[in-house]
Design an enzyme around this catalytic site. Structure first.
Site, PDB file in Angstrom:
ATOM      1  N   ASP A 172       0.861  -1.119   0.071  1.00 54.14           N
ATOM      2  CA  ASP A 172      -0.029   0.042   0.233  1.00 54.14           C
ATOM      3  C   ASP A 172       0.782   1.288   0.043  1.00 54.14           C
ATOM      4  OD1 ASP A 172      -2.748   0.833   0.549  1.00 54.14           O
ATOM      5  OD2 ASP A 172      -2.209   1.869   2.135  1.00 54.14           O
ATOM      6  N   GLU A 182       7.912 -28.441  -6.532  1.00 55.81           N
ATOM      7  CA  GLU A 182       7.355 -28.986  -7.807  1.00 55.81           C
ATOM      8  C   GLU A 182       6.035 -28.805  -7.882  1.00 55.81           C
ATOM      9  OE1 GLU A 182       8.219 -33.242  -7.732  1.00 55.81           O
ATOM     10  OE2 GLU A 182      10.189 -32.721  -8.076  1.00 55.81           O
TER      11      GLU A 182
HETATM   12  C1  BGC Z   1      -5.478   1.938  -0.638  1.00 52.36           C
HETATM   13  C2  BGC Z   1      -6.764   2.776  -0.263  1.00 52.36           C
HETATM   14  C3  BGC Z   1      -6.367   3.211   1.260  1.00 52.36           C
HETATM   15  C4  BGC Z   1      -5.103   4.072   1.238  1.00 52.36           C
HETATM   16  C5  BGC Z   1      -4.638   4.302   2.747  1.00 52.36           C
HETATM   17  C6  BGC Z   1      -4.415   3.180  -0.463  1.00 52.36           C
HETATM   18  O1  BGC Z   1      -3.639   3.313  -1.686  1.00 52.36           O
HETATM   19  O2  BGC Z   1      -5.393   1.255  -1.837  1.00 52.36           O
HETATM   20  O3  BGC Z   1      -7.845   2.036  -0.466  1.00 52.36           O
HETATM   21  O4  BGC Z   1      -7.453   4.134   1.611  1.00 52.36           O
HETATM   22  O5  BGC Z   1      -3.904   3.396   0.668  1.00 52.36           O
HETATM   23  O6  BGC Z   1      -4.349   3.162   3.124  1.00 52.36           O
END
Ligand code: BGC
Ligand code: MG
Length: 577
Positions: free
Chosen positions: A225, A285
């Site tokens: 993220d 595998e």
């Molecule tokens: C996630 C969002 C989130 C934000 C803060 C992002 O880019 O995809 O959904 O609100 O990060 O964590």
């Protein structure tokens, strides 16, 4: 109306065939938004046992892996992107043993599992943040977050002028045990999402340990993220422009601010890559290609050369190509966007990772019907002009067919295989995205793309769960688009996706070389070639109706014609007899 064209391909490929066989270079990965996929216990919220029960659906769809948005313990201030415990599952979604079952079942079905890691911030209910508040200014506990004294005589002004992505100030002032105001903490997102201090060694160590925790449980990788925000510019300088992140707010593509894409982030990911590499089996595998663990960056970074720095050989394996997602629906722009993506990533030996929809943007079946070239809105409300659904779906199918013919990896977002539109008429009272409140109702936010999946037209909540009140309301049109209305139905969007994914896998399109073709005016046309496989031609038409060459043998088309005509907004895959 046909035009005279040469259908000649250029002599040199714009992107070469992938020599390495690592799965992440060419896989299609399906994003499950766990709140909204399947609710197994009727509480109105999707959960892990629900996901496990539908894994065969994903195998039959023909994807290689699934990415699951956060399922960790969380007060759900940002739908789980506010993590209170990185090593446990929120009871709303199930338990750790449910996660183990999910991973095991997915592997039995030859599906890899990617989990979502949120390193920029935790929840304010994380033990570390509670400890930081309790320990007070100057303590090592505070050092793990971004606490600062305020400006002004009594510290009553925030430390700098940064604004939060969801709206409002990026700083919140805390009070001491006696209720007196003291320091401020930084949150690029919601006040319930305090930013970690990534210059702190304990934070770095903690995340290496969290990576190991999930790798030990058998996950195949991580989607990371806001990977471009962990390190902030020294001294936290003012930033007169709004601290917006392209993906989450209006189209002020201001990702050059002091909170984005700082050079210091890269050493963090080099350390992570070492951890992942230490897990990569040499003789597993289960898979026909290396069983590597992989990580994908969510980094809204421009230009493509800056993004490519995240996928250098010792950093991320993949990074979402959001520039492609944001490219206007025009032949020239798309050709340019595709070409520059290959040029930048080829220069560092990385694949390109295509994506058209996710839980943060207006679904592409709706987005592509918006006026071309205008900024993408952050959600659509009932009072806004309503996009033409038929046009949107027609373009979305053409866009996906273009995407899946391109060499590289691709991420699909749950429900796009049904042609689901955005929910554009949701009642404002139902909205849950913090953006809606924090922006003081100036931005609708992302709820419209997060609506629970329709599985069966005539069941409660269209088969999402046994309860009849899903956490977000579903629009009526989702009934006719439910899985049971499309399954096995020729011409349905679901069968179209299955067919494309089958052909893409059988023909190994993800690994191909791309050579541009001189097609009719206003088309994007190319050949995807792989050693030992027939050349696959792909054309997307943005202009008036045109025709395929006489020797074309159609493999896939995004409309339902059965001749050599290619109408506007249609993509065709074909071979040459
Ligand atoms: C996630 C969002 C989130 C934000 C803060 C992002 O880019 O995809 O959904 O609100 O990060 O964590
Ligand atoms: Mg549930």
């Amino acid at each position: 109306m046909s035009q005279t064209t040469t259908w000649n391909s250029q002599s040199a490929p714009a992107h070469d065939q992938t020599p390495e066989a690592e799965w992440w270079r060419s896989s299609t990965i399906y994003q499950v938004y766990p709140r909204s996929w399947v609710d197994s216990n009727g509480d109105g919220v999707g959960d892990l046992p629900g996901i496990t029960s539908k894994l065969p659906y994903l195998r039959d769809l023909g994807v290689d892996a699934l990415w699951i948005s956060p399922f960790y313990r969380s007060p759900m201030a940002d739908a789980g992107y506010d993590v209170a415990d990185y090593r446990d599952i929120d009871p709303l979604f199930g338990s750790l043993s449910d996660a183990d079952d999910l991973i095991a079942r997915a592997h039995e079905l030859d599906l890899r599992v990617i989990v979502d890691l949120v390193p920029n911030h935790s929840s304010d209910e994380h033990e570390w943040f509670k400890a930081a508040l309790a320990a007070g200014p100057g303590s090592p506990e505070r050092e793990r977050y971004m606490f600062r004294d305020g400006k002004g005589e009594n510290g009553e002004e925030p430390p700098n002028d940064w604004k939060a992505i969801f709206g409002g100030n990026a700083w919140t002032r805390v009070t001491d045990a006696d209720g007196n105001p003291e320091q401020w903490y930084l949150h690029l997102f919601d006040p319930k999402q305090p930013d970690f201090n990534w210059n702190n060694e304990a934070v770095r160590e903690e995340f290496l340990s969290i990576l190991r925790f999930w790798l030990d449980r058998g996950v195949d990788g991580f989607r990371v993220d806001v990977a471009h925000s962990l390190v902030k510019a020294d001294g936290l300088p003012d930033h007169s422009a709004h601290a917006k992140m392209a993906g989450l707010s209006d189209a002020n593509h201001d990702n050059g601010g002091p909170m984005w894409d700082q050079d210091g982030v890269h050493e963090i990911y080099r350390a992570w890559r070492e951890v992942l590499d230490s897990y990569n089996p040499v003789d597993d595998e289960r898979y026909d290609s290396a069983g590597d663990r992989a990580m994908c960056a969510e980094a809204w970074v421009n230009p493509p050369e800056r993004l490519a720095r995240y996928v250098r050989p010792d950093e991320f394996h993949q990074a979402f190509n959001f520039a492609f997602l944001e490219t206007p629906w025009r032949a020239s722009d798309l050709r340019e966007s595709i070409a520059s993506s290959y040029a930048s990533n080829d220069a560092v030996g990385a694949p390109t990772t295509w994506v058209l929809s996710n839980h943060d943007v207006v679904r592409h079946a709706t987005r592509l019907a918006l006026p071309i070239g205008e900024p993408r809105p952050n959600g659509i409300r009932a009072e806004d002009p309503q996009p033409d659904a038929a046009l949107g779906l027609c373009r979305a199918k053409a866009a996906t067919a273009l995407e899946l013919a391109l060499p590289g990896g691709a991420y699909l977002y749950q429900g796009e295989e049904l042609g689901l539109p955005e929910h554009t008429t949701m009642a404002d009272e139902a909205r849950q995205d913090p953006t809606w409140e924090r922006s003081e109702h100036t931005e609708a936010g992302r709820d419209g793309c997060r609506v629970p999946m329709p599985w069966a037209k005539d069941a409660p909540s269209f088969g999402f769960g046994s309860g009849d009140a899903p956490w977000l309301p579903q629009p009526d049109v989702y009934g006719d688009l439910a899985v049971d209305q499309q399954d096995g139905v020729p011409g349905s969007t679901l069968e179209f996706y299955r067919h494309m994914l089958r052909e893409r896998r059988a023909r190994r399109l993800g690994e191909g070389a791309l050579t541009w073709v001189e097609g009719p005016a206003d088309t994007v046309a190319f050949v995807n070639s792989r050693d030992g496989h027939e050349d696959l031609w792909c054309v997307t038409n943005f202009g008036g109706a045109t025709t395929l060459p006489d020797d074309a043998v159609v493999v896939v088309r995004s409309d339902e014609r059965d001749d050599l005509t290619v109408p506007t907004d249609v993509t065709v895959w074909f071979t040459r007899a």
